[in-house]
Design an enzyme around this catalytic site. Structure first.
Site, PDB file in Angstrom:
ATOM      1  N   ILE A 288       0.815  -1.218   0.000  1.00 52.08           N
ATOM      2  CA  ILE A 288       0.000   0.000   0.000  1.00 52.08           C
ATOM      3  C   ILE A 288       0.847   1.265   0.000  1.00 52.08           C
ATOM      4  CG2 ILE A 288      -2.119  -0.976   0.979  1.00 52.08           C
ATOM      5  CD1 ILE A 288      -1.231   0.392   3.636  1.00 52.08           C
ATOM      6  N   LYS A 289       2.077   1.149   0.460  1.00 45.58           N
ATOM      7  CA  LYS A 289       2.923   2.337   0.369  1.00 45.58           C
ATOM      8  C   LYS A 289       4.379   1.953   0.250  1.00 45.58           C
ATOM      9  CE  LYS A 289       4.024   6.794   2.390  1.00 45.58           C
ATOM     10  NZ  LYS A 289       4.538   7.308   1.108  1.00 45.58           N
TER      11      LYS A 289
ATOM     12  N   ALA B 291      10.823   2.093   4.067  1.00 44.29           N
ATOM     13  CA  ALA B 291      10.113   0.835   4.287  1.00 44.29           C
ATOM     14  C   ALA B 291       8.976   0.661   3.289  1.00 44.29           C
ATOM     15  CB  ALA B 291       9.563   0.798   5.712  1.00 44.29           C
TER      16      ALA B 291
ATOM     17  N   LYS C 266      -6.869  -7.587  10.083  1.00 47.73           N
ATOM     18  CA  LYS C 266      -6.258  -6.727   9.065  1.00 47.73           C
ATOM     19  C   LYS C 266      -5.006  -6.129   9.699  1.00 47.73           C
ATOM     20  CE  LYS C 266      -8.910  -4.070   5.736  1.00 47.73           C
ATOM     21  NZ  LYS C 266      -9.816  -2.920   5.605  1.00 47.73           N
TER      22      LYS C 266
ATOM     23  N   ASP D 112      10.215  12.243  14.215  1.00 44.43           N
ATOM     24  CA  ASP D 112       9.808  12.584  12.852  1.00 44.43           C
ATOM     25  C   ASP D 112       8.354  13.058  12.854  1.00 44.43           C
ATOM     26  OD1 ASP D 112       9.909  12.926  10.140  1.00 44.43           O
ATOM     27  OD2 ASP D 112       9.701  10.806   9.635  1.00 44.43           O
TER      28      ASP D 112
END
Lengths: 213, 334
Positions: free
Chosen positions: A3-4, A9, A20, A120
């Site tokens: 998904i990303k 990562a 999920k 971050d």
């Protein structure tokens, strides 16, 4: 399902024992020396879950960690349904925006009160759920510290993230973050604020340095 | 043809460039103030600039094969930089503009680095890593300005490498600056010694790393080659990591590397890799346009002049801490 594909990562959405989950895999980076690469990935894979767990205990929502595999630099964690704050912040009304930023500030204050530095703080690392909770993600650059320096840098980064991604509202947003922060961090907030000013003056070409301390 | 003459004097270089309004660089003469032991004394550098100014100007006109009266605009680097150096360049620019009776344009040094990089490499909308003795910036255009995504929280990366080299007792000379000397040493190193890796969000810190590297030198346990190797590998990995994060965040399709440190082959190799991974084109600005140079001021002067950004002489003060993200760049389209 991927998904990303982030900078450090890959995130996969998976089914895991009927839940999920997000599988976060820190991928090898061939540009850097193998020894640096392995150290960074293993260190971050190990520390991120620890920080997330402590953050949860401190009352800051984070995804629950289900499994950590340092050898394969992989973390399996709860999937959080919601929207990235980055994507919605500019669309909100002023009142909603201020209230959301204040909430974020309160959560950062809780982290710092408990010696957790996120490392971050950007709006892409925060998820607003349909019930109005804000989840903090991506503690990979975080650390445990009670030093003013670390807290100051943490908040300074939040300010810089607002300036680069939400430049139209950066000032009002950061002000609201600090107001929220003060509520949970308490009296010593002024010391952190002074530290932020010091950090900003330290930078080489920093507008803030124009003002006399 | 219409031309802009640009004067650069933010730090140790005095340079004059001449650009046509169409983006042709006709001259780019650089005169560097070199101190063998490194470091820049602002007053000494400024004295150097005032001594060579006339000669460099004359050379630029000769190279460009144009006459002073053909100059339509004079641009100068208005900041950021060292006060005495900036003021010397500004004085030359004001005198020239008033003598020729042409408008004056004050250019931001960091904007100029990006603009000349785009002109020379053909990059349109890059994520830029600008690394030099005075600056360490990861930037990309968004909504009218070059936004700063990452930058150093303390010293610049070039400064870190220079001070390390100086402390190790090395000597630089023309054509062989400290950065190149360290690169050569690092090529011979092989044993990696861990040094603090300091990435904070998209920002960086080099001062602790420098202290640690200097401590290693003092311990005399490792060869200079091995420490130079470890230092380079660590700082370049940090720079590449934040550039990759900016690239992933902005989803731009070009990476532009510029500034004095851009000449380093190892840094180039690392950035090329991440550019490839993100299907982005990698562009390195050639040395004469990556170092501080007058051509970049001349070209940015053209862009700014075309958008009415001139400054009256009496208001042309230098701005020592003028940030990249304070400057409107109306010539860049969304």
């Amino acid at each position: 399902m991927l998904i990303k594909k982030g900078a450090e990562a890959n995130l996969y959405l998976k089914e895991w024992h009927g839940r999920k989950v997000i599988l976060k895999h820190r991928i090898p980076k061939k540009y850097r020396l193998k020894i640096i690469d392995e150290q960074i990935r293993q260190y971050r894979t190990l520390h991120e879950p620890q920080l997330m767990h402590k953050a949860k205990q401190a009352g800051v929502p984070t995804p629950t960690i289900f499994m950590v595999d340092t050898a394969n630099t992989t973390i399996i964690m709860e999937y959080i349904e919601g929207k990235q704050v980055k994507l919605i912040l500019n669309e909100l009304t002023k009142k909603e925006r201020i209230s959301l930023c204040k909430k974020i500030g309160r959560l950062i204050g809780k982290l710092h009160r408990n010696g957790i530095i996120h490392g971050d703080l950007t709006t892409s690392n925060m998820i607003l759920t349909p019930t109005g909770k804000i989840f903090f993600l991506d503690f990979g650059l975080g650390e445990f510290s009670k030093e003013l320096e670390a807290m100051g840098v943490d908040l300074h980064l939040m300010k810089r993230a607002l300036q680069s991604t939400h430049f139209k509202f950066a000032d009002e947003c950061f002000k609201a973050v600090l107001n929220g922060y003060m509520e949970t961090f308490g009296q010593e907030t002024e010391k952190v604020l002074e530290k932020i000013r010091e950090i900003e003056r330290r930078g080489r070409y920093i507008a803030e340095r124009k003002e006399k301390p | 043809m219409e031309y802009c003459l640009g004067i650069e004097s933010t730090a140790d270089d005095f340079s004059v460039g001449i650009a046509s309004f169409e983006g042709e660089i006709l001259a780019n003469i650089i005169d560097a103030f070199i101190s063998e032991t490194g470091g820049i004394h602002p007053r000494e550098a400024a004295q150097h600039h005032s001594q060579v100014a006339g000669k460099v100007l004359a050379e630029a006109f000769k190279k460009a094969k144009i006459k002073p009266k053909e100059i339509k605009v004079v641009a100068f680097s208005q900041g950021p930089g060292l006060g005495p150096c900036l003021r010397t360049g500004a004085t030359v620019a004001r005198a020239l503009a008033s003598y020729l009776g042409v408008p004056l344009v004050g250019v931001n040094h960091c904007v100029a680095h990006i603009e000349i990089g785009k002109l020379i490499t053909g990059a349109k909308d890059p994520v830029t890593l600008y690394v030099s003795g005075g600056n360490t910036i990861v930037s990309a255009f968004d909504a009218g300005r070059y936004r700063v995504f990452g930058e150093t929280l303390d010293i610049a990366v070039g400064n870190c490498l220079d001070v390390f080299a100086r402390t190790a007792g090395l000597r630089q000379r023309e054509g062989m600056p400290f950065g190149a000397i360290i690169e050569k040493l690092a090529e011979k190193g092989s044993r990696f010694v861990p040094l603090p890796y300091s990435v904070k969000g998209m920002d960086l810190s080099f001062s602790g790393l420098l202290t640690a590297a200097i401590e290693l030198l003092k311990r005399e346990e490792y060869s200079l080659e091995d420490i130079a190797f470890s230092l380079q590998e660590t700082v370049f990995a940090m720079l590449t990591e934040v550039t990759e994060r900016a690239l992933a965040h902005t989803e731009k399709k070009e990476v532009l590397l510029t500034g004095g440190v851009a000449a380093n082959k190892r840094l180039q190799e690392m950035l090329r890799r991440i550019a490839e991974e993100h299907n982005a084109r990698f562009c390195v600005v050639p040395k004469q346009y990556a170092l501080d140079n007058g051509a970049m001021i001349a070209w940015t002067g053209v862009l700014a002049y075309k958008h009415g950004q001139t400054v009256p002489i009496e208001r042309s003060f230098v701005k020592l801490r003028w940030r990249l993200d304070e400057v409107d760049v109306p010539w860049v389209k969304e």
